[in-house]
Design a protein around this motif. Sequence first.
Motif, PDB file in Angstrom:
ATOM      1  N   TYR A   1      -8.041   5.000  -1.744  1.00  0.00           N
ATOM      2  CA  TYR A   1      -9.400   4.452  -1.752  1.00  0.00           C
ATOM      3  C   TYR A   1     -10.298   5.229  -2.715  1.00  0.00           C
ATOM      4  O   TYR A   1     -11.122   4.651  -3.433  1.00  0.00           O
ATOM      5  N   LEU A   2     -10.117   6.539  -2.768  1.00  0.00           N
ATOM      6  CA  LEU A   2     -10.925   7.391  -3.633  1.00  0.00           C
ATOM      7  C   LEU A   2     -10.493   7.321  -5.094  1.00  0.00           C
ATOM      8  O   LEU A   2     -11.235   7.770  -5.972  1.00  0.00           O
TER       9      LEU A   2
ATOM     10  N   GLY B   1       0.831  -1.188   0.000  1.00  0.00           N
ATOM     11  CA  GLY B   1       0.000   0.000   0.000  1.00  0.00           C
ATOM     12  C   GLY B   1       0.871   1.245   0.000  1.00  0.00           C
ATOM     13  O   GLY B   1       2.099   1.181  -0.098  1.00  0.00           O
ATOM     14  N   PRO B   2       0.251   2.416   0.178  1.00  0.00           N
ATOM     15  CA  PRO B   2       0.980   3.685   0.064  1.00  0.00           C
ATOM     16  C   PRO B   2       1.691   4.092   1.352  1.00  0.00           C
ATOM     17  O   PRO B   2       1.480   5.179   1.878  1.00  0.00           O
ATOM     18  N   TYR B   3       2.534   3.219   1.887  1.00  0.00           N
ATOM     19  CA  TYR B   3       3.260   3.595   3.108  1.00  0.00           C
ATOM     20  C   TYR B   3       4.558   2.802   3.243  1.00  0.00           C
ATOM     21  O   TYR B   3       4.794   1.816   2.539  1.00  0.00           O
ATOM     22  N   TYR B   4       5.390   3.273   4.181  1.00  0.00           N
ATOM     23  CA  TYR B   4       6.657   2.603   4.485  1.00  0.00           C
ATOM     24  C   TYR B   4       6.619   2.096   5.920  1.00  0.00           C
ATOM     25  O   TYR B   4       5.959   2.676   6.778  1.00  0.00           O
ATOM     26  N   LYS B   5       7.360   1.024   6.169  1.00  0.00           N
ATOM     27  CA  LYS B   5       7.555   0.521   7.526  1.00  0.00           C
ATOM     28  C   LYS B   5       8.895   1.044   8.036  1.00  0.00           C
ATOM     29  O   LYS B   5       9.932   0.799   7.418  1.00  0.00           O
TER      30      LYS B   5
ATOM     31  N   TYR C   1     -14.061   2.789   5.963  1.00  0.00           N
ATOM     32  CA  TYR C   1     -12.798   2.296   5.401  1.00  0.00           C
ATOM     33  C   TYR C   1     -11.617   2.646   6.309  1.00  0.00           C
ATOM     34  O   TYR C   1     -10.772   1.790   6.601  1.00  0.00           O
ATOM     35  N   LEU C   2     -11.558   3.895   6.745  1.00  0.00           N
ATOM     36  CA  LEU C   2     -10.440   4.324   7.594  1.00  0.00           C
ATOM     37  C   LEU C   2     -10.474   3.636   8.958  1.00  0.00           C
ATOM     38  O   LEU C   2      -9.433   3.313   9.536  1.00  0.00           O
ATOM     39  N   LYS C   3     -11.665   3.401   9.468  1.00  0.00           N
ATOM     40  CA  LYS C   3     -11.797   2.668  10.721  1.00  0.00           C
ATOM     41  C   LYS C   3     -11.254   1.251  10.569  1.00  0.00           C
ATOM     42  O   LYS C   3     -10.533   0.744  11.442  1.00  0.00           O
ATOM     43  N   ASP C   4     -11.581   0.613   9.459  1.00  0.00           N
ATOM     44  CA  ASP C   4     -11.083  -0.739   9.190  1.00  0.00           C
ATOM     45  C   ASP C   4      -9.561  -0.757   9.060  1.00  0.00           C
ATOM     46  O   ASP C   4      -8.920  -1.780   9.339  1.00  0.00           O
ATOM     47  N   LYS C   5      -8.998   0.372   8.638  1.00  0.00           N
ATOM     48  CA  LYS C   5      -7.539   0.485   8.508  1.00  0.00           C
ATOM     49  C   LYS C   5      -6.883   0.944   9.813  1.00  0.00           C
ATOM     50  O   LYS C   5      -5.702   1.272   9.840  1.00  0.00           O
TER      51      LYS C   5
END
Length: 265
Positions: A67-68, A12-16, A81-85
């Motif tokens: 998502y959009l 997804g759109p992030y880094y660890k 959606y954000l709650k699920d994330k």
Amino acid sequence: MLTVVKISQGRGPYYKVEFSNGEKLRLSEDTVVRHRLLKGQELTEEALEAIKQEGKEDLGFQLALNYLSYQLRTEKELHTYLKDKEIEQADRKKIIERLKEINLVDDLIYSESYVRTQMRLGDKGPRVLQQKLKQKGVSDNNIQQALYLYEEDEQFQVAFHTAQKALRKFHRSSQREVRQKLQQLLMTKGFNGDISKSVLAEIDFSDILDQETDALELQGEKLWRKNQRFEPAKKRQKVKQSLYQKGFQLDQIDAFIQRKEAADE
């Protein structure tokens, strides 16, 4: 002081990002670049806390943008959606407000787009569209504004196409039964009584009428066998009642029963 131990691309759109104190954060690319996070970089506890707070909201914002990117969404859909994330409620509210400010989330625009699409491709009437939008969390005011687009002429065209398509599925039934089924279908699809009546008045039932005699014979034979265990008078009554409920004419029914009784003698 803390040290950045590892930075890796996440799904997804992030880094660890892993730190020497054992903490692991999901951060957006913007946050990583803004704070110039690199492996081996040293940070204070205060700097890490600032990154964590900023990163939560920014990560949620990037997730929301992703998502959009697929299609329009309502505020409620985005909240869910954000709650699920696992984005916290306070951050969810901030994110959605940011998106509303740049017009990426607008329930009225969503509703109008939804109604136009259903008018063009769907088979639903206004009442069902209203229910669907309500389930998506759209306000009554926005729903009503969007439904103004669905004028009666459009409703008639959609309803007529829906009824014509369904008509092909009704075989071996009386005209009256087919009319009842079509009326019930249009009501279920969300069209009002006036639209349904207008559609039924324009439907060509000639094929149904041509097949009605064959339909009565088929239905009647099944009912005659089903009620074979009853004495003649009761059998006659039950078959006649069932065929009449299915919309066949009484004179046709009587003629069928007379033929069957003659054949049984």
